[in-house]
Design a protein around this motif. Structure first.
Motif, PDB file in Angstrom:
ATOM      1  N   LEU A 101       0.833  -1.202   0.000  1.00  0.00           N
ATOM      2  CA  LEU A 101       0.000   0.000   0.000  1.00  0.00           C
ATOM      3  C   LEU A 101       0.868   1.252   0.000  1.00  0.00           C
ATOM      4  CD1 LEU A 101      -2.927   0.933   0.025  1.00  0.00           C
ATOM      5  CD2 LEU A 101      -2.859   0.936   2.507  1.00  0.00           C
ATOM      6  N   ALA A 102       1.966   1.215   0.745  1.00  0.00           N
ATOM      7  CA  ALA A 102       2.878   2.367   0.782  1.00  0.00           C
ATOM      8  C   ALA A 102       3.493   2.627  -0.585  1.00  0.00           C
ATOM      9  CB  ALA A 102       3.976   2.122   1.816  1.00  0.00           C
ATOM     10  N   ASP A 103       3.778   1.566  -1.321  1.00  0.00           N
ATOM     11  CA  ASP A 103       4.343   1.721  -2.664  1.00  0.00           C
ATOM     12  C   ASP A 103       3.392   2.504  -3.558  1.00  0.00           C
ATOM     13  OD1 ASP A 103       6.333   1.349  -4.536  1.00  0.00           O
ATOM     14  OD2 ASP A 103       5.562  -0.570  -5.231  1.00  0.00           O
ATOM     15  N   ILE A 104       2.099   2.247  -3.428  1.00  0.00           N
ATOM     16  CA  ILE A 104       1.107   2.985  -4.219  1.00  0.00           C
ATOM     17  C   ILE A 104       0.986   4.422  -3.736  1.00  0.00           C
ATOM     18  CG2 ILE A 104      -1.351   3.120  -4.786  1.00  0.00           C
ATOM     19  CD1 ILE A 104      -1.438   0.075  -4.707  1.00  0.00           C
ATOM     20  N   GLY A 149       2.574   6.209  -6.674  1.00  0.00           N
ATOM     21  CA  GLY A 149       1.436   6.291  -7.568  1.00  0.00           C
ATOM     22  C   GLY A 149       0.880   4.922  -7.924  1.00  0.00           C
ATOM     23  N   LEU A 150      -0.337   4.934  -8.436  1.00  0.00           N
ATOM     24  CA  LEU A 150      -1.033   3.694  -8.756  1.00  0.00           C
ATOM     25  C   LEU A 150      -0.608   3.178 -10.123  1.00  0.00           C
ATOM     26  CD1 LEU A 150      -3.246   1.654  -7.993  1.00  0.00           C
ATOM     27  CD2 LEU A 150      -4.902   3.180  -9.064  1.00  0.00           C
ATOM     28  N   SER A 151      -0.332   1.891 -10.198  1.00  0.00           N
ATOM     29  CA  SER A 151      -0.074   1.211 -11.457  1.00  0.00           C
ATOM     30  C   SER A 151      -0.668  -0.190 -11.353  1.00  0.00           C
ATOM     31  CB  SER A 151       1.419   1.136 -11.768  1.00  0.00           C
ATOM     32  OG  SER A 151       2.074   0.265 -10.856  1.00  0.00           O
ATOM     33  N   LEU A 163      -7.152   5.030  -3.877  1.00  0.00           N
ATOM     34  CA  LEU A 163      -5.706   4.802  -3.957  1.00  0.00           C
ATOM     35  C   LEU A 163      -4.990   5.954  -4.655  1.00  0.00           C
ATOM     36  CD1 LEU A 163      -5.709   1.018  -4.882  1.00  0.00           C
ATOM     37  CD2 LEU A 163      -4.926   2.012  -2.739  1.00  0.00           C
ATOM     38  N   ALA A 164      -5.677   6.641  -5.545  1.00  0.00           N
ATOM     39  CA  ALA A 164      -5.041   7.712  -6.312  1.00  0.00           C
ATOM     40  C   ALA A 164      -4.926   9.015  -5.535  1.00  0.00           C
ATOM     41  CB  ALA A 164      -5.824   7.946  -7.604  1.00  0.00           C
ATOM     42  N   LYS A 165      -5.435   9.062  -4.309  1.00  0.00           N
ATOM     43  CA  LYS A 165      -5.416  10.316  -3.552  1.00  0.00           C
ATOM     44  C   LYS A 165      -4.027  10.707  -3.074  1.00  0.00           C
ATOM     45  CE  LYS A 165     -10.231  10.145  -1.947  1.00  0.00           C
ATOM     46  NZ  LYS A 165     -11.130  10.143  -0.766  1.00  0.00           N
TER      47      LYS A 165
END
Length: 884
Positions: A284-287, A291-293, A362-364
């Motif tokens: 989750l921290a990676d996102i 950013g989301l991918s 997630l994009a926030k």
């Protein structure tokens, strides 16, 4: 009934507390309190007094620091690491008994730290006090010490922070206080106090020194040593492995513990990211940070399948996402989600709104880190996430997670322990192995405080118990308290191969034993270690026999089963020969039969990464240009036809096609960085424009088709094809049916002429080519397919167009070339069915995507060694490699 009299035992560290409580329980010592000195002070202070724990301090600093003027530290107070540095500085000042408020006038930096301290204390509960405040409260209730504490014994300590010493002095006036030093050193400040000191002679363990190749080798030898002790009957509770700084070895021991199946307890805890819950938080921290991918979402979904945002999605929902698309922008996600219909989902229901809601959260980004964590994590994972947000800023939560630790769940008192030297000094064991005795590693060097350097407050004053003196003291204490054996270990080189010096603590310890990395162990710590140490036993293992046989066969010049020999008429071989082929698969059959069986029989494929590449490879550029050409050609045909289009119309169509293809590409495939991607699209636009503008003058009424399917291939678009695409196309006298897509075909208005054109985005060959060693089959096969589908009365011309130059290579005599191809394919089919799935000239080459299954540098070694025997075995098939 016997009334238990209360007494207190002061120890240091969690391991010492566990050990002492176990001993007290076994001895039925009712009324004995076991605690640290800080806990004893809090107990005496009474009420709801609590010490300031590290997590509460960091949380308070995080809340207070934005609104607190920090003077010359103002510019760095929001940077990652500031909370950690501030907590460390405050702890040092409190332990040293320094009154920051009283010394704030001495230096602006001290004034800033004092303001931060005041703001932090305002954030903390009233009952949560600094050490100096706890001492003051305890001193006010010192008369209750006999009832609250009873006789006090302090054991296992070699030092006590200055902030607690006044309370210790005051306690001696009311209760008996004994400092049980044993063989340990006694601090000088104890002299003159009414403290009873209990001494004992030092132990005389057998001491030996060893040197290992690297720190990993040190860990391996330590596990072998521990396994040997267990085999000799020593209890795990008597074995300890320690070093001054365990973090350098933690990953090694974590991996070795799993392989050895030994209960090795990490006294100082394991990294949270080594657990499943920690990995979920890290995903989750990676996102949040990067950013989301799609790859990051897949990792998170695998670890948080039961979280609320994913719980409503059906099993297998990840299959609705395009496999190769990076989906690294909000626009790409929006396009993909917009296209999803209920038919795409495994259960036939529309779950796009639920997935969109999860993606939106997630994009926030970092600003909503707390909200994101609450939505996707639960239980232990959520606790880890909250702790990380307290320990550091959300923008660097991934780095913060790397530093967090948790208990490993093993019972220390019945396990072998791996711990810091400071913990071992306070809780000795009979058999000890000390690692990392290298210069600058043990003892460690003194470093100035990060916020209060030496010129503001002298380091010995701010930190009266410096780490280098503590390391030396712990080393001497361990040697004096270990009853049986001490092994001193160091690494000769670091992980980069640089030589490491010996620790000064090894001086006078005698000669060290040189441990070779490839030595046969006396006691292997695991099955893997045992087999590696016994080559003869390992050689009898079926897996080893197979590997050794493969390596031996690869080194021979003769053809062996490990080179692709299979039994004749193998059902799987016959099955893949009878499948409908493409020009690419037939090329693979002719030039790399071994790869043909790997791809079409075994289903092997090169792993595809969804990470954005720096540049598109040659295959990617070819796909991009072909997509642009197909889109532009369809638009031109819909607007009156390519034959009637002028240069400006072609340019407009190509430009629009590039924009449309780019949007689709970004939604489905990885893309390079923005600048390089823009340059790649410009290049594709130029090549497509040249390709559509180049060529012979088209006859009136000519109609052009792009990406035309044949032989049963499914159409890529709704554009009408010039024939029935389901009609099979068979190459005469070979038994092969072919299918595929023709890049472009132009059919004259009277239907008597047709031109087949294949686009090549690479560099053209130096001269004219026919088969080009079997590499070029498309022109001839596509021309044959068109003639078979349109009829023998249609005149067919075929060419390869290289728009970079531009050069158009026509096939002069398609029928003669087809006769050659037929002969080679017939021979290839017979040879392959006979069991010769052998290497070819493309095996191990630059474009062999399965070269990883071959020996290293196969094109220069393995292929050259095998080629004479392969050529002889394949016979007529090998002749195509020399065809022009």
């Amino acid at each position: 009934m016997t009334i238990a009299h209360r007494s207190t035992l002061i120890v240091h560290g969690r391991l010492a507390m566990r050990k002492s409580r176990l001993a007290a329980g076994r001895d039925a010592r009712h009324g004995l309190q076991i605690m640290s000195f800080e806990q004893a002070a809090v107990r005496l202070a009474g009420g709801f007094v609590r010490p300031i724990d590290d997590e509460s301090l960091r949380s308070a600093i995080q809340a207070a620091i934005p609104a607190t003027p920090m003077g010359e530290l103002e510019s760095i107070k929001t940077l990652p690491g500031m909370i950690d540095a501030a907590a460390d500085t405050l702890h040092k000042a409190w332990r040293a008994g320094i009154d920051l408020a009283a010394r704030s006038a001495d230096h602006p930096r001290l004034a800033a730290i004092a303001r931060l301290e005041a703001a932090v204390l305002d954030q903390l509960p009233t009952a949560m006090m600094r050490p100096v405040d706890i001492v003051a409260a305890a001193m006010a209730r010192i008369g209750h010490a006999p009832a609250v504490l009873g006789p006090v014994e302090i054991t296992g300590l070699t030092e006590l922070s200055p902030c607690w010493r006044p309370l210790l002095q005051a306690l001696t006036d009311h209760i008996p206080v004994q400092w049980t030093a044993g063989p340990r050193g006694i601090p000088a400040w104890l002299e003159g106090m009414a403290v009873t000191i209990a001494r004992a002679p030092a132990e005389a363990p057998e001491i030996s020194a060893v040197s290992a190749a690297t720190s990993y080798h040190e860990a391996v030898e330590a596990m072998r040593w521990a396994r040997g002790l267990l085999a000799s009957g020593v209890s795990p509770s008597e074995i300890a492995i320690a070093t001054a700084s365990p973090a350098d070895y933690d990953d090694h021991f974590l991996a070795l513990r799993a392989d050895a199946n030994i209960d090795l307890h990490f006294v100082h805890g394991i990294r949270t990211v080594a657990t499943r819950e920690g990995q979920a938080a890290a995903a989750l921290a990676d996102i949040v940070v990067r950013g989301l991918s799609q790859s990051r979402l897949r990792r998170l979904a695998a670890l948080c399948r039961e979280s609320a945002p994913f719980e409503a999605l059906p099993d297998g929902w990840l299959r609705v996402l395009p496999a190769d698309a990076p989906l690294s922008t909000e626009g790409a996600w929006s396009r993909v989600l917009t296209r999803l219909t209920p038919e795409h989902w495994p259960d036939g229901k529309d779950h796009a709104p639920a997935l969109r809601a999860a993606v939106d959260v997630l994009a926030k980004g970092p600003d909503a880190a707390s909200e994101i964590g609450e939505a996707f994590l639960s239980g232990r994972g959520l606790a880890i996430w909250r702790k990380a947000l307290v320990a550091g800023p959300a923008a660097s939560i991934d780095a913060t997670l790397e530093t967090l630790k948790q208990d490993d769940g093993l019972e220390a008192c019945v396990s072998i322990v791996w711990m810091p030297a400071s913990a071992l000094a306070s809780s000795p064991r009979r058999f000890v192995r000390l690692l990392g005795l290298n210069s600058s590693r043990w003892p460690r060097g003194i470093a100035e405080d990060r916020l209060i350097p030496d010129h503001i407050i002298s380091t010995p004053v701010l930190d009266p118990l410096p780490v280098n003196l503590a390391d030396r003291r712990d080393f001497e204490t361990i040697l004096a308290t270990t009853a049986d054996t001490v092994v001193l270990s160091r690494a000769r080189r670091d992980s980069d191969g640089r030589l490491l010096g010996r620790s000064p603590l090894l001086a006078g310890r005698g000669d060290e034993i040189y441990l070779r990395r490839n030595a046969i162990p006396t006691h292997a710590f695991s099955e893997t270690d045992r087999l590696m140490g016994r080559p003869k036993e390992f050689a009898a293992d079926p897996q080893a026999i197979g590997a050794q046989g493969c390596w031996h066969d690869w080194r021979q010049a003769d053809i062996t089963p490990h080179d692709g020999l299979v039994r004749a008429d193998h059902p799987l071989v016959l099955a893949i020969l009878n499948r409908t082929q493409s020009a690419s698969s037939l090329r693979r059959l002719l030039r790399n039969p071994l790869s043909f069986v790997w791809v079409y029989a075994f289903g092997w494929r090169e792993p595809q990464s969804s990470a954005e590449p720096l540049v598109l490879d040659a295959l990617g550029i070819g796909d991009l240009v072909h997509m642009v050409l197909d889109r532009a050609l369809r638009d031109l045909e819909a607007a009156g036809g390519l034959a009637a289009a002028d240069a400006q119309s072609i340019e407009v169509a190509v430009t629009q096609a590039v924009q449309a293809v780019a949007a689709d590409w970004e939604s489905e495939r990885p893309v390079p960085p923005t600048v390089i991607w823009g340059r790649t699209l410009d290049d594709a636009r130029v090549l497509a424009g040249r390709a559509l503008s180049y060529g012979d003058a088209l006859l009136p009424g000519t109609r052009s088709y792009g990406e035309v399917p044949f032989g049963g291939s499914e159409a890529k678009t709704a554009t009408e094809a010039p024939w029935d695409t389901s009609t099979p196309v068979t190459i005469p006298d070979t038994g092969f049916n072919i299918a595929g897509y023709i890049d472009r075909i132009d059919i004259s208005g009277d239907g008597k002429r047709a031109m087949v054109r294949d686009y090549k985005t690479g560099r053209p060959p130096r001269g004219d080519i026919q088969l080009n060693g079997g590499r070029e089959l498309q022109r001839c096969l596509y021309a044959f397919a068109v003639k078979a589908l349109l009829g023998d009365d249609v005149a067919i011309s075929a060419s390869l167009l290289y728009p970079r130059e531009p050069i158009d290579l026509h096939l002069d005599d398609p029928e003669a070339v087809l006769a050659q191809i037929t002969r080679y394919l017939r021979a290839a089919r017979a040879s392959f069915a006979g069991g010769a799935a052998l290497p070819g000239p493309d095996t191990g080459g630059d474009y062999d995507d399965l070269a990883f299954a071959l020996p290293a540098n196969a094109s220069a070694t393995y292929s050259k060694r095998k080629m004479p025997a392969v050529t002889e075995r394949l016979g007529e098939v090998a002749q195509v490699w020399e065809a022009e």
